[in-house]
Design a protein around this motif. Structure first.
Motif, PDB file in Angstrom:
ATOM      1  N   GLN A  95      37.240  34.462  48.043  1.00 56.70           N
ATOM      2  CA  GLN A  95      37.826  35.848  48.510  1.00 56.70           C
ATOM      3  C   GLN A  95      38.791  36.270  47.350  1.00 56.70           C
ATOM      4  OE1 GLN A  95      40.071  35.239  52.186  1.00 56.70           O
ATOM      5  NE2 GLN A  95      38.259  34.714  53.163  1.00 56.70           N
ATOM      6  N   SER A  96      39.114  35.322  46.586  1.00 52.34           N
ATOM      7  CA  SER A  96      39.928  35.913  45.105  1.00 52.34           C
ATOM      8  C   SER A  96      39.365  36.580  44.216  1.00 52.34           C
ATOM      9  CB  SER A  96      41.125  34.520  45.038  1.00 52.34           C
ATOM     10  OG  SER A  96      41.757  34.257  45.915  1.00 52.34           O
ATOM     11  N   VAL A  97      37.976  36.285  43.956  1.00 53.56           N
ATOM     12  CA  VAL A  97      37.279  36.714  42.942  1.00 53.56           C
ATOM     13  C   VAL A  97      37.182  38.166  43.039  1.00 53.56           C
ATOM     14  CG1 VAL A  97      35.127  36.736  41.716  1.00 53.56           C
ATOM     15  CG2 VAL A  97      36.054  34.606  42.532  1.00 53.56           C
ATOM     16  N   GLU A  98      37.627  38.874  41.765  1.00 53.71           N
ATOM     17  CA  GLU A  98      37.421  40.396  41.814  1.00 53.71           C
ATOM     18  C   GLU A  98      36.118  40.511  41.200  1.00 53.71           C
ATOM     19  OE1 GLU A  98      37.722  44.285  41.567  1.00 53.71           O
ATOM     20  OE2 GLU A  98      39.442  42.886  42.378  1.00 53.71           O
ATOM     21  N   PRO A  99      35.285  41.368  41.805  1.00 55.60           N
ATOM     22  CA  PRO A  99      33.844  41.507  41.201  1.00 55.60           C
ATOM     23  C   PRO A  99      33.955  42.514  40.016  1.00 55.60           C
ATOM     24  CG  PRO A  99      34.064  42.754  43.434  1.00 55.60           C
ATOM     25  CD  PRO A  99      35.449  42.116  43.224  1.00 55.60           C
ATOM     26  N   HIS A 100      34.848  43.315  39.873  1.00 52.70           N
ATOM     27  CA  HIS A 100      34.734  43.847  38.591  1.00 52.70           C
ATOM     28  C   HIS A 100      36.359  43.848  37.858  1.00 52.70           C
ATOM     29  CE1 HIS A 100      31.578  46.207  40.195  1.00 52.70           C
ATOM     30  NE2 HIS A 100      32.100  46.207  41.457  1.00 52.70           N
ATOM     31  N   PRO A 101      36.311  42.875  37.104  1.00 54.38           N
ATOM     32  CA  PRO A 101      37.801  42.545  36.480  1.00 54.38           C
ATOM     33  C   PRO A 101      37.978  43.534  35.442  1.00 54.38           C
ATOM     34  CG  PRO A 101      36.038  41.123  35.638  1.00 54.38           C
ATOM     35  CD  PRO A 101      35.430  41.794  36.795  1.00 54.38           C
ATOM     36  N   GLU A 102      37.308  44.345  34.958  1.00 49.95           N
ATOM     37  CA  GLU A 102      37.726  45.570  33.928  1.00 49.95           C
ATOM     38  C   GLU A 102      38.502  46.445  34.611  1.00 49.95           C
ATOM     39  OE1 GLU A 102      34.115  45.327  35.090  1.00 49.95           O
ATOM     40  OE2 GLU A 102      33.484  43.942  33.595  1.00 49.95           O
ATOM     41  N   GLN A 103      38.155  46.676  35.990  1.00 54.69           N
ATOM     42  CA  GLN A 103      39.262  47.668  36.825  1.00 54.69           C
ATOM     43  C   GLN A 103      40.667  47.086  36.683  1.00 54.69           C
ATOM     44  OE1 GLN A 103      37.354  48.396  40.414  1.00 54.69           O
ATOM     45  NE2 GLN A 103      35.872  49.661  39.746  1.00 54.69           N
ATOM     46  N   VAL A 104      40.658  45.671  37.120  1.00 55.00           N
ATOM     47  CA  VAL A 104      42.203  44.961  37.077  1.00 55.00           C
ATOM     48  C   VAL A 104      42.736  45.508  35.915  1.00 55.00           C
ATOM     49  CG1 VAL A 104      43.148  42.759  37.351  1.00 55.00           C
ATOM     50  CG2 VAL A 104      41.232  43.458  39.066  1.00 55.00           C
ATOM     51  N   THR A 105      42.035  45.055  34.875  1.00 55.28           N
ATOM     52  CA  THR A 105      42.778  45.357  33.482  1.00 55.28           C
ATOM     53  C   THR A 105      43.019  46.516  33.030  1.00 55.28           C
ATOM     54  OG1 THR A 105      41.113  43.474  32.439  1.00 55.28           O
ATOM     55  CG2 THR A 105      42.145  44.846  30.823  1.00 55.28           C
ATOM     56  N   GLU A 106      42.253  47.608  33.593  1.00 59.15           N
ATOM     57  CA  GLU A 106      42.689  48.932  33.436  1.00 59.15           C
ATOM     58  C   GLU A 106      44.000  49.309  34.297  1.00 59.15           C
ATOM     59  OE1 GLU A 106      42.620  52.404  31.752  1.00 59.15           O
ATOM     60  OE2 GLU A 106      41.272  50.969  31.267  1.00 59.15           O
ATOM     61  N   GLU A 107      43.837  48.935  35.395  1.00 53.79           N
ATOM     62  CA  GLU A 107      45.004  49.307  36.138  1.00 53.79           C
ATOM     63  C   GLU A 107      46.374  48.513  35.571  1.00 53.79           C
ATOM     64  OE1 GLU A 107      46.491  48.245  40.889  1.00 53.79           O
ATOM     65  OE2 GLU A 107      44.404  48.474  40.403  1.00 53.79           O
ATOM     66  N   LEU A 108      46.230  47.259  35.201  1.00 56.42           N
ATOM     67  CA  LEU A 108      47.435  46.715  34.530  1.00 56.42           C
ATOM     68  C   LEU A 108      47.706  47.347  33.366  1.00 56.42           C
ATOM     69  CD1 LEU A 108      49.341  44.310  34.300  1.00 56.42           C
ATOM     70  CD2 LEU A 108      47.595  43.102  32.939  1.00 56.42           C
ATOM     71  N   ASN A 109      46.919  47.902  32.364  1.00 51.83           N
ATOM     72  CA  ASN A 109      47.230  48.541  31.258  1.00 51.83           C
ATOM     73  C   ASN A 109      47.807  49.899  31.826  1.00 51.83           C
ATOM     74  OD1 ASN A 109      46.199  46.661  29.513  1.00 51.83           O
ATOM     75  ND2 ASN A 109      44.144  47.618  29.359  1.00 51.83           N
ATOM     76  N   THR A 110      47.498  50.606  32.483  1.00 55.06           N
ATOM     77  CA  THR A 110      48.055  51.975  33.153  1.00 55.06           C
ATOM     78  C   THR A 110      49.504  51.695  33.609  1.00 55.06           C
ATOM     79  OG1 THR A 110      45.784  52.832  33.710  1.00 55.06           O
ATOM     80  CG2 THR A 110      47.787  53.828  34.502  1.00 55.06           C
ATOM     81  N   ASN A 111      49.549  50.624  34.393  1.00 53.99           N
ATOM     82  CA  ASN A 111      50.952  50.408  34.887  1.00 53.99           C
ATOM     83  C   ASN A 111      52.053  50.195  33.880  1.00 53.99           C
ATOM     84  OD1 ASN A 111      50.120  51.042  37.630  1.00 53.99           O
ATOM     85  ND2 ASN A 111      49.690  48.853  37.957  1.00 53.99           N
TER      86      ASN A 111
END
Length: 77
Positions: A49-65
């Motif tokens: 359940q913890s696996v993110e199918p699109h890790p690029e989105q997580v990276t982009e969100e982190l970079n934006t924040n």
């Protein structure tokens, strides 16, 4: 001196032999085995359940924040 070394080696051998005997005889019973099987299944479910199918989105969100936070910090200084 050689006798002292032989005695030390014999002691070490017996110690290791007894240690191995304790480990081998400490197999879990059916109750403990069922408990650990359930824990394994629960951990596997949480991991899946913890696996993110699109890790690029997580990276982009982190970079934006982080970028927003740095911009706000720059405005205050």
């Amino acid at each position: 001196m050689a006798a002292k070394r032989i005695n030390s080696l014999i002691f070490l051998f017996l110690f290791l032999l007894s240690f191995i005997a304790v480990i081998v005889s400490a197999e879990p019973g059916p109750v403990e085995d069922a408990y650990w099987k359930k824990r394994e299944a629960d951990a596997q479910n949480v991991a899946e359940q913890s696996v993110e199918p699109h890790p690029e989105q997580v990276t982009e969100e982190l970079n934006t924040n982080v970028g927003q936070l740095v911009s706000e910090q720059d405005k205050h200084h």
